[in-house]
Design a protein around this motif. Structure first.
Motif, PDB file in Angstrom:
ATOM      1  N   MET A   1      10.505  12.730   9.518  1.00 45.22           N
ATOM      2  CA  MET A   1       9.355  12.529   8.669  1.00 45.22           C
ATOM      3  C   MET A   1       9.272  11.180   8.159  1.00 45.22           C
ATOM      4  O   MET A   1      10.118  10.670   7.602  1.00 45.22           O
ATOM      5  CB  MET A   1       9.337  13.801   7.598  1.00 45.22           C
ATOM      6  N   ASP A   2       7.987  10.522   8.071  1.00 45.82           N
ATOM      7  CA  ASP A   2       8.057   9.117   7.541  1.00 45.82           C
ATOM      8  C   ASP A   2       8.095   9.126   6.029  1.00 45.82           C
ATOM      9  O   ASP A   2       7.608   9.981   5.486  1.00 45.82           O
ATOM     10  CB  ASP A   2       6.754   8.528   8.035  1.00 45.82           C
ATOM     11  N   LYS A   3       8.570   8.137   5.618  1.00 46.06           N
ATOM     12  CA  LYS A   3       8.768   7.759   4.095  1.00 46.06           C
ATOM     13  C   LYS A   3       7.197   7.317   3.687  1.00 46.06           C
ATOM     14  O   LYS A   3       6.662   6.832   4.502  1.00 46.06           O
ATOM     15  CB  LYS A   3       9.805   6.723   3.843  1.00 46.06           C
ATOM     16  N   PRO A   4       6.842   7.799   2.497  1.00 45.64           N
ATOM     17  CA  PRO A   4       5.531   7.153   2.210  1.00 45.64           C
ATOM     18  C   PRO A   4       5.702   5.579   1.950  1.00 45.64           C
ATOM     19  O   PRO A   4       6.496   4.907   1.796  1.00 45.64           O
ATOM     20  CB  PRO A   4       5.329   7.663   0.724  1.00 45.64           C
ATOM     21  N   ALA A   5       4.608   4.790   2.270  1.00 38.66           N
ATOM     22  CA  ALA A   5       4.319   3.346   2.352  1.00 38.66           C
ATOM     23  C   ALA A   5       4.550   2.997   0.950  1.00 38.66           C
ATOM     24  O   ALA A   5       4.012   3.633   0.078  1.00 38.66           O
ATOM     25  CB  ALA A   5       3.153   3.081   2.839  1.00 38.66           C
ATOM     26  N   SER A   6       5.360   1.959   1.116  1.00 38.47           N
ATOM     27  CA  SER A   6       5.531   1.033  -0.664  1.00 38.47           C
ATOM     28  C   SER A   6       4.293   0.569  -1.077  1.00 38.47           C
ATOM     29  O   SER A   6       3.239   0.274  -0.427  1.00 38.47           O
ATOM     30  CB  SER A   6       6.500   0.364  -0.505  1.00 38.47           C
ATOM     31  N   THR A   7       3.978   0.313  -2.158  1.00 36.84           N
ATOM     32  CA  THR A   7       3.009  -0.452  -2.845  1.00 36.84           C
ATOM     33  C   THR A   7       2.573  -1.796  -2.064  1.00 36.84           C
ATOM     34  O   THR A   7       1.647  -2.147  -1.572  1.00 36.84           O
ATOM     35  CB  THR A   7       3.127  -0.736  -4.191  1.00 36.84           C
ATOM     36  N   ARG A   8       3.891  -2.589  -1.867  1.00 40.01           N
ATOM     37  CA  ARG A   8       3.616  -3.876  -0.944  1.00 40.01           C
ATOM     38  C   ARG A   8       3.112  -3.438   0.370  1.00 40.01           C
ATOM     39  O   ARG A   8       2.371  -4.419   0.714  1.00 40.01           O
ATOM     40  CB  ARG A   8       5.071  -4.447  -0.934  1.00 40.01           C
ATOM     41  N   GLN A   9       3.804  -2.474   0.994  1.00 40.92           N
ATOM     42  CA  GLN A   9       3.159  -2.339   2.230  1.00 40.92           C
ATOM     43  C   GLN A   9       1.741  -2.056   2.181  1.00 40.92           C
ATOM     44  O   GLN A   9       1.288  -2.386   3.259  1.00 40.92           O
ATOM     45  CB  GLN A   9       3.735  -1.076   3.049  1.00 40.92           C
ATOM     46  N   LEU A  10       1.179  -1.009   1.435  1.00 38.48           N
ATOM     47  CA  LEU A  10      -0.122  -0.785   1.369  1.00 38.48           C
ATOM     48  C   LEU A  10      -1.063  -2.130   0.915  1.00 38.48           C
ATOM     49  O   LEU A  10      -2.290  -2.329   1.479  1.00 38.48           O
ATOM     50  CB  LEU A  10      -0.277   0.078   0.012  1.00 38.48           C
ATOM     51  N   LYS A  11      -0.686  -2.882  -0.015  1.00 41.61           N
ATOM     52  CA  LYS A  11      -1.268  -4.069  -0.219  1.00 41.61           C
ATOM     53  C   LYS A  11      -1.279  -5.155   1.255  1.00 41.61           C
ATOM     54  O   LYS A  11      -2.430  -5.586   1.327  1.00 41.61           O
ATOM     55  CB  LYS A  11      -0.516  -5.004  -1.351  1.00 41.61           C
ATOM     56  N   VAL A  12      -0.260  -5.410   1.797  1.00 40.97           N
ATOM     57  CA  VAL A  12      -0.233  -6.187   2.900  1.00 40.97           C
ATOM     58  C   VAL A  12      -1.215  -5.712   4.044  1.00 40.97           C
ATOM     59  O   VAL A  12      -1.985  -6.278   4.538  1.00 40.97           O
ATOM     60  CB  VAL A  12       1.102  -6.378   3.287  1.00 40.97           C
ATOM     61  N   ALA A  13      -0.927  -4.067   4.281  1.00 41.44           N
ATOM     62  CA  ALA A  13      -1.807  -3.457   5.196  1.00 41.44           C
ATOM     63  C   ALA A  13      -3.336  -3.543   4.940  1.00 41.44           C
ATOM     64  O   ALA A  13      -4.147  -4.154   5.739  1.00 41.44           O
ATOM     65  CB  ALA A  13      -1.699  -2.110   5.091  1.00 41.44           C
ATOM     66  N   ARG A  14      -3.692  -3.611   3.555  1.00 41.18           N
ATOM     67  CA  ARG A  14      -5.158  -3.840   3.132  1.00 41.18           C
ATOM     68  C   ARG A  14      -5.781  -5.274   3.546  1.00 41.18           C
ATOM     69  O   ARG A  14      -6.899  -5.693   4.094  1.00 41.18           O
ATOM     70  CB  ARG A  14      -5.344  -3.519   1.689  1.00 41.18           C
ATOM     71  N   GLU A  15      -4.673  -6.059   3.373  1.00 41.00           N
ATOM     72  CA  GLU A  15      -4.980  -7.887   3.354  1.00 41.00           C
ATOM     73  C   GLU A  15      -5.228  -7.906   4.966  1.00 41.00           C
ATOM     74  O   GLU A  15      -6.191  -8.496   5.268  1.00 41.00           O
ATOM     75  CB  GLU A  15      -4.051  -8.639   2.812  1.00 41.00           C
ATOM     76  N   LEU A  16      -4.422  -7.267   5.557  1.00 39.30           N
ATOM     77  CA  LEU A  16      -4.411  -7.577   7.091  1.00 39.30           C
ATOM     78  C   LEU A  16      -5.469  -6.857   7.561  1.00 39.30           C
ATOM     79  O   LEU A  16      -6.160  -7.405   8.624  1.00 39.30           O
ATOM     80  CB  LEU A  16      -3.160  -7.057   7.773  1.00 39.30           C
ATOM     81  N   GLN A  17      -5.973  -5.752   7.252  1.00 39.37           N
ATOM     82  CA  GLN A  17      -7.273  -4.889   7.766  1.00 39.37           C
ATOM     83  C   GLN A  17      -8.416  -5.875   7.569  1.00 39.37           C
ATOM     84  O   GLN A  17      -9.415  -6.158   8.294  1.00 39.37           O
ATOM     85  CB  GLN A  17      -7.325  -3.795   7.014  1.00 39.37           C
TER      86      GLN A  17
END
Length: 115
Positions: A1-17
């Motif tokens: 099972m995957d670990k939940p994404a960190s706040t940093r991952q989520l912020k970077v993902a939103r910026e990349l999107q």
């Protein structure tokens, strides 16, 4: 099972999107055989070196051709992305494009419910 994404991952993902959507939109529909390409989600690996980019393509009949175009232009897209995020990220993530079929699935369910 995957670990939940960190706040940093989520912020970077939103910026990349946001940035990838803008880059793809700026290319215009002509580049993608007249199809509309939408970046629906981006998921980033914990070390921020890999990004899975989910794209929706309309009309869906052109999906395979558009996916081929995206895969062939991954280096160019990553380069343009690098110029936009250079001040925020040390490493520009490797991009991996995935077809997002949730819209097709929802449309299929809607058609079944109408019967």
């Amino acid at each position: 099972m995957d670990k939940p994404a960190s706040t940093r991952q989520l912020k970077v993902a939103r910026e990349l999107q946001r940035d990838l959507a803008e880059i793809i939109r700026s290319k215009g529909m002509a580049v993608f055989n007249g199809a509309m390409v939408t970046v629906s989600e981006v998921r980033v690996s914990p070390d921020l070196s890999f990004a899975k980019v989910f794209v929706s393509i309309f009309p869906s009949e052109k999906a395979s051709a558009v996916m081929k175009i995206l895969e062939d232009s991954t280096r160019t897209l990553r380069g343009e992305l690098g110029h936009r995020v250079a001040s925020q990220l040390r490493i520009v993530p490797e991009l991996y494009f995935v077809l997002d079929t949730t819209l097709d699935y929802a449309q299929h369910i809607e058609e079944l419910l109408k019967k």
